[in-house]
Design a protein around this motif. Structure first.
Motif, PDB file in Angstrom:
ATOM      1  N   UNK A  32       0.852  -1.181   0.000  1.00  0.00           N
ATOM      2  CA  UNK A  32       0.000   0.000   0.000  1.00  0.00           C
ATOM      3  C   UNK A  32       0.893   1.238   0.000  1.00  0.00           C
ATOM      4  N   UNK A  33       0.327   2.405  -0.241  1.00  0.00           N
ATOM      5  CA  UNK A  33       1.144   3.623  -0.172  1.00  0.00           C
ATOM      6  C   UNK A  33       1.771   3.835   1.205  1.00  0.00           C
ATOM      7  N   UNK A  34       1.169   3.279   2.250  1.00  0.00           N
ATOM      8  CA  UNK A  34       1.700   3.411   3.603  1.00  0.00           C
ATOM      9  C   UNK A  34       2.692   2.321   3.977  1.00  0.00           C
ATOM     10  N   UNK A  35       2.913   1.346   3.111  1.00  0.00           N
ATOM     11  CA  UNK A  35       3.833   0.251   3.407  1.00  0.00           C
ATOM     12  C   UNK A  35       3.173  -1.098   3.198  1.00  0.00           C
ATOM     13  N   UNK A  36       3.755  -2.132   3.773  1.00  0.00           N
ATOM     14  CA  UNK A  36       3.257  -3.491   3.609  1.00  0.00           C
ATOM     15  C   UNK A  36       2.079  -3.763   4.535  1.00  0.00           C
ATOM     16  N   UNK A  37       1.073  -4.449   3.985  1.00  0.00           N
ATOM     17  CA  UNK A  37      -0.089  -4.889   4.759  1.00  0.00           C
ATOM     18  C   UNK A  37      -0.137  -6.408   4.630  1.00  0.00           C
ATOM     19  N   UNK A  38      -0.118  -7.091   5.773  1.00  0.00           N
ATOM     20  CA  UNK A  38      -0.152  -8.546   5.803  1.00  0.00           C
ATOM     21  C   UNK A  38      -1.581  -8.990   6.090  1.00  0.00           C
ATOM     22  N   UNK A  39      -2.141  -9.791   5.203  1.00  0.00           N
ATOM     23  CA  UNK A  39      -3.470 -10.357   5.402  1.00  0.00           C
ATOM     24  C   UNK A  39      -3.278 -11.792   5.855  1.00  0.00           C
ATOM     25  N   UNK A  40      -3.823 -12.125   7.014  1.00  0.00           N
ATOM     26  CA  UNK A  40      -3.701 -13.472   7.557  1.00  0.00           C
ATOM     27  C   UNK A  40      -5.087 -14.054   7.768  1.00  0.00           C
ATOM     28  N   UNK A  41      -5.311 -15.237   7.225  1.00  0.00           N
ATOM     29  CA  UNK A  41      -6.543 -15.981   7.451  1.00  0.00           C
ATOM     30  C   UNK A  41      -6.234 -16.995   8.546  1.00  0.00           C
ATOM     31  N   UNK A  42      -7.024 -16.976   9.603  1.00  0.00           N
ATOM     32  CA  UNK A  42      -6.756 -17.809  10.773  1.00  0.00           C
ATOM     33  C   UNK A  42      -7.998 -18.594  11.152  1.00  0.00           C
ATOM     34  N   UNK A  43      -7.773 -19.650  11.947  1.00  0.00           N
ATOM     35  CA  UNK A  43      -8.878 -20.418  12.533  1.00  0.00           C
ATOM     36  C   UNK A  43      -9.026 -19.998  13.979  1.00  0.00           C
ATOM     37  N   UNK A  44     -10.266 -19.806  14.381  1.00  0.00           N
ATOM     38  CA  UNK A  44     -10.568 -19.417  15.755  1.00  0.00           C
ATOM     39  C   UNK A  44     -11.651 -20.327  16.286  1.00  0.00           C
ATOM     40  N   UNK A  45     -11.637 -20.581  17.600  1.00  0.00           N
ATOM     41  CA  UNK A  45     -12.711 -21.338  18.221  1.00  0.00           C
ATOM     42  C   UNK A  45     -13.990 -20.509  18.159  1.00  0.00           C
ATOM     43  N   UNK A  46     -15.133 -21.138  17.903  1.00  0.00           N
ATOM     44  CA  UNK A  46     -16.388 -20.376  17.825  1.00  0.00           C
ATOM     45  C   UNK A  46     -16.662 -19.542  19.077  1.00  0.00           C
TER      46      UNK A  46
END
Length: 122
Positions: free
Chosen positions: A86-100
């Motif tokens: 992005x213009x502001x730098x790196x953006x890390x998108x993480x898809x995670x598993x969470x307990x309901x």
């Protein structure tokens, strides 16, 4: 420590629940999990994504390590990662598993916060 990405400063991550799309195919398991995505600013997103890929090639699990709203340390298994510049730098998108249960607690906390914003002081 190569099997985790740690958030060392800033607020706890926010998790957006995912209920459809390509990620649903990655969630097959004997346990029930909710899927969520989080967006994190980072200095070197490509290196973090490569670390995830390295762990997955070795049939290992990568974890997001962070502190929750109470300051307690928590982890969430990462099952997909992407770097976006992005213009502001790196953006890390993480898809995670969470307990309901964890996702329900966050939802109820968010709705409580919104309700309090509308309260009129006497």
């Amino acid at each position: 420590m190569d099997d985790q990405i740690s958030i060392i400063e800033g607020p706890p991550p926010t998790f957006e629940k995912i209920e459809s799309g390509w990620v649903m195919g990655l969630s097959e398991s004997a346990n029930q999990y909710d899927l969520a995505v989080t967006h994190l600013r980072t200095f070197n997103g490509p290196a973090l994504v490569e670390r995830c890929h390295r762990a997955w090639r070795q049939q290992s699990t990568m974890y997001l390590n962070y502190r929750n709203r109470l300051g307690l340390e928590e982890t969430a298994p990462i099952f997909a990662a992407r770097n976006v510049e992005t213009p502001d730098g790196h953006m890390l998108l993480l898809w995670v598993r969470r307990d309901p249960e964890e996702m329900e607690e966050e939802d109820s906390t968010d709705s409580d916060d919104q309700d309090n914003d509308n309260d009129i002081p006497f």
